[in-house]
Enzyme design. Structure first.
Site, PDB file in Angstrom:
ATOM      1  N   TYR A   1      45.440  27.086  24.563  1.00 33.30           N
ATOM      2  CA  TYR A   1      45.905  28.346  23.804  1.00 33.30           C
ATOM      3  C   TYR A   1      44.596  28.755  23.224  1.00 33.30           C
ATOM      4  O   TYR A   1      43.586  27.844  22.973  1.00 33.30           O
ATOM      5  CB  TYR A   1      46.729  27.598  22.519  1.00 33.30           C
ATOM      6  CG  TYR A   1      47.124  28.533  21.584  1.00 33.30           C
ATOM      7  CD1 TYR A   1      47.966  29.783  21.990  1.00 33.30           C
ATOM      8  CD2 TYR A   1      46.481  28.798  20.367  1.00 33.30           C
ATOM      9  CE1 TYR A   1      48.167  30.798  21.053  1.00 33.30           C
ATOM     10  CE2 TYR A   1      46.795  29.771  19.337  1.00 33.30           C
ATOM     11  CZ  TYR A   1      47.580  30.804  19.762  1.00 33.30           C
ATOM     12  OH  TYR A   1      47.830  31.765  18.789  1.00 33.30           O
TER      13      TYR A   1
ATOM     14  N   ASP B   1      36.101  28.146  25.148  1.00 41.22           N
ATOM     15  CA  ASP B   1      36.651  28.368  23.910  1.00 41.22           C
ATOM     16  C   ASP B   1      36.478  27.063  22.986  1.00 41.22           C
ATOM     17  O   ASP B   1      36.937  25.960  23.123  1.00 41.22           O
ATOM     18  CB  ASP B   1      38.159  28.450  24.050  1.00 41.22           C
ATOM     19  CG  ASP B   1      38.760  28.957  22.657  1.00 41.22           C
ATOM     20  OD1 ASP B   1      38.110  28.909  21.836  1.00 41.22           O
ATOM     21  OD2 ASP B   1      39.937  29.538  23.007  1.00 41.22           O
TER      22      ASP B   1
ATOM     23  N   LYS C   1      37.507  28.538  13.062  1.00 46.43           N
ATOM     24  CA  LYS C   1      37.919  27.224  12.350  1.00 46.43           C
ATOM     25  C   LYS C   1      36.669  26.812  11.643  1.00 46.43           C
ATOM     26  O   LYS C   1      36.496  27.289  10.407  1.00 46.43           O
ATOM     27  CB  LYS C   1      38.472  26.141  13.300  1.00 46.43           C
ATOM     28  CG  LYS C   1      39.781  26.534  14.097  1.00 46.43           C
ATOM     29  CD  LYS C   1      40.744  25.636  14.690  1.00 46.43           C
ATOM     30  CE  LYS C   1      41.752  26.276  15.512  1.00 46.43           C
ATOM     31  NZ  LYS C   1      43.024  26.421  14.640  1.00 46.43           N
TER      32      LYS C   1
END
Ligand code: PLP
Length: 441
Positions: A146, A241, A273
């Site tokens: 994702y 990523d 994050k």
């Protein structure tokens, strides 16, 4: 087992559903995968969440990764409060964004970074830049990885390997999905076949540095290096990523976790994050020559009103500066203790399971055997997980409300928090076993 009353959460959930789709602002929070009522959290401190009814939970979500140091870290709060007092956004360059960019450049292979406000924005912008840099359109990704809700990345595999994809959700234009190739993770032959067929049209391949969004599925030895080499051979860019893994899986991030970092680095990386310290901040970065194609230095347009926000970058910097070797050693030891105890409890109860690790990140699959890709992750007994989840919640442990997520720990998970988790595991494992038995009876 005590079922903790939560009338306040139930009332708020009802009110929320009247004004917000599903009552939540990000789907997984709604508990659809496990049933029941999401707890509305009023405050958090260290490793603990307190809901609006006053129930306390050990937090194993950690805001889905960002809270590396735990909640309301006093020194981080002091720096953030001072930043807030200086004004919350100016729309001009500021010192904290320079300091945070320097910190990220010092800790990662990225030579230059650009700040944005979410991981989705980071991957979307990295892909635009890769397309602008290469003059090509096609993006390769892996099923189960994702990268945020970017149109081109919400695609599902087409009818065969190495074929172009179909939209993964209504609302994604067929034309956007058709520029994406979705492959099975850890499958070198599929990657080779896709590049042989479409190599001269492929702008980039994007992968989680070590996947955490189908549960933790580490790359097989040398897989990231192989991907990088394949991209290089075909003139495509390799995007690692690190939104989840960056500054989290290890101090260096996740891209080296396949055991091979010598001789290659990602062309572009995305971060989020942890680097936002609990605020909306993210970044993409990489090779200076590629980043140099970005406006205003180059022609590829990208911008953001709140990008590099002084409060968010202050929080990120305050977090990263305290993310020391000792912190990662603590996260590692805590992950080991909880993962081992989960293994023991599930084994004792006879529940098929597999615990997988990537640095300090781990997750528990409710199925047997090593999980190498999404098709295997998808063979889980999700009903068993739901029973396990609710037993843990009743005992004061807030796990991710889905079987496909990482169990995140923080530097604030001390003996008391860990013991609460360990004490809760045996009954939860028995609840999972009972759910499995019910399904098969
Ligand atoms: N990339 C990865 C690897 C992620 O795990 C996520 C979110 O979980 C994203 C991108 C998207 O980030 P955001 O939710 O901040 O848009």
């Amino acid at each position: 087992m005590t079922s903790r009353p939560h009338p306040g959460s139930a009332t708020l959930f009802e009110r929320a559903q009247a004004v917000t789709p599903g009552g939540v602002n990000s789907p997984v929070r709604a508990f659809n995968a496990v049933g029941g009522t999401p707890r509305f959290i009023r405050s958090a401190q260290g490793a603990w969440l307190t809901d609006v009814d006053g129930n306390e939970y050990v937090d194993l979500i950690c805001s889905w990764g960002p809270m590396l140091l735990g909640h309301a870290h006093p020194e981080v709060l002091a720096e953030v409060s001072a930043a807030v007092a200086r004004g919350t956004s100016y729309g001009t360059p500021t010192e904290p964004e320079v300091l945070l960019a320097e910190e990220i450049v010092a800790r990662t292979p990225a030579e230059k970074v650009r700040f944005v406000s979410s991981g989705t924005e980071a991957t979307m912008s990295a892909i635009r830049l890769a397309r602008g840099f290469t003059g090509r359109d096609v993006v390769v990704k892996f099923a189960g990885c994702y990268h945020g809700h970017v149109d081109a990345l919400l695609a599902s595999a087409g009818s065969g390997l190495a074929t172009l994809s179909v939209p993964g959700t209504p609302g994604v234009p067929a034309s956007a999905a058709a520029e994406t190739i979705v492959l099975p993770y850890n499958d070198r032959a599929a990657v080779t076949a896709a590049f042989e067929k479409h190599g001269d049209r492929i702008a980039c391949l994007i992968t989680e540095a070590t996947p955490g969004n189908m549960g933790v599925v580490p790359p097989q030895p040398g897989f990231n290096a192989f991907l990088s080499e394949t991209c290089r051979k075909h003139g495509a860019l390799f995007i690692s990523d690190e939104v989840m893994t960056g500054f989290r899986a290890t101090k260096q991030g996740g891209y080296g976790l396949d055991g091979a970092t010598e001789g290659w680095t990602p062309d572009l990386m995305t971060f989020g994050k942890v680097m936002g310290g609990g605020f909306p901040a993210a970044a993409f970065g990489g090779r200076a020559d590629v980043m140099g194609r970005l406006a205003p230095e180059g022609p590829v347009y990208q911008a953001g009103t709140l990008s590099g926000n002084p409060v968010a970058t202050t929080a990120g910097l305050a977090t990263l500066r305290r993310a020391t070797d000792e912190v990662y050693a603590h996260l590692d030891a805590t992950a080991t203790t909880i993962a081992d105890a989960a293994t023991a409890a599930l084994s004792d109860a006879g529940v098929p399971h597999a615990v997988q690790r990537a640095g300090t990140m781990f997750s528990v699959f409710f199925r047997e055997g090593v999980v190498n890709n999404f098709a295997e992750a998808d063979q889980q007994d999700t009903a068993a997980y739901a029973a396990f989840f609710h037993s843990m919640l009743d005992a004061g442990v807030y796990l991710p409300p889905s079987a496909y997520e990482v169990w995140f720990v923080s530097a604030a998970h001390d003996d008391r928090a860990v013991q609460t988790v360990l004490d809760a595991l045996p009954a939860a494992a028995r609840a999972a076993a009972a759910a499995t038995a019910e399904e098969t009876s």
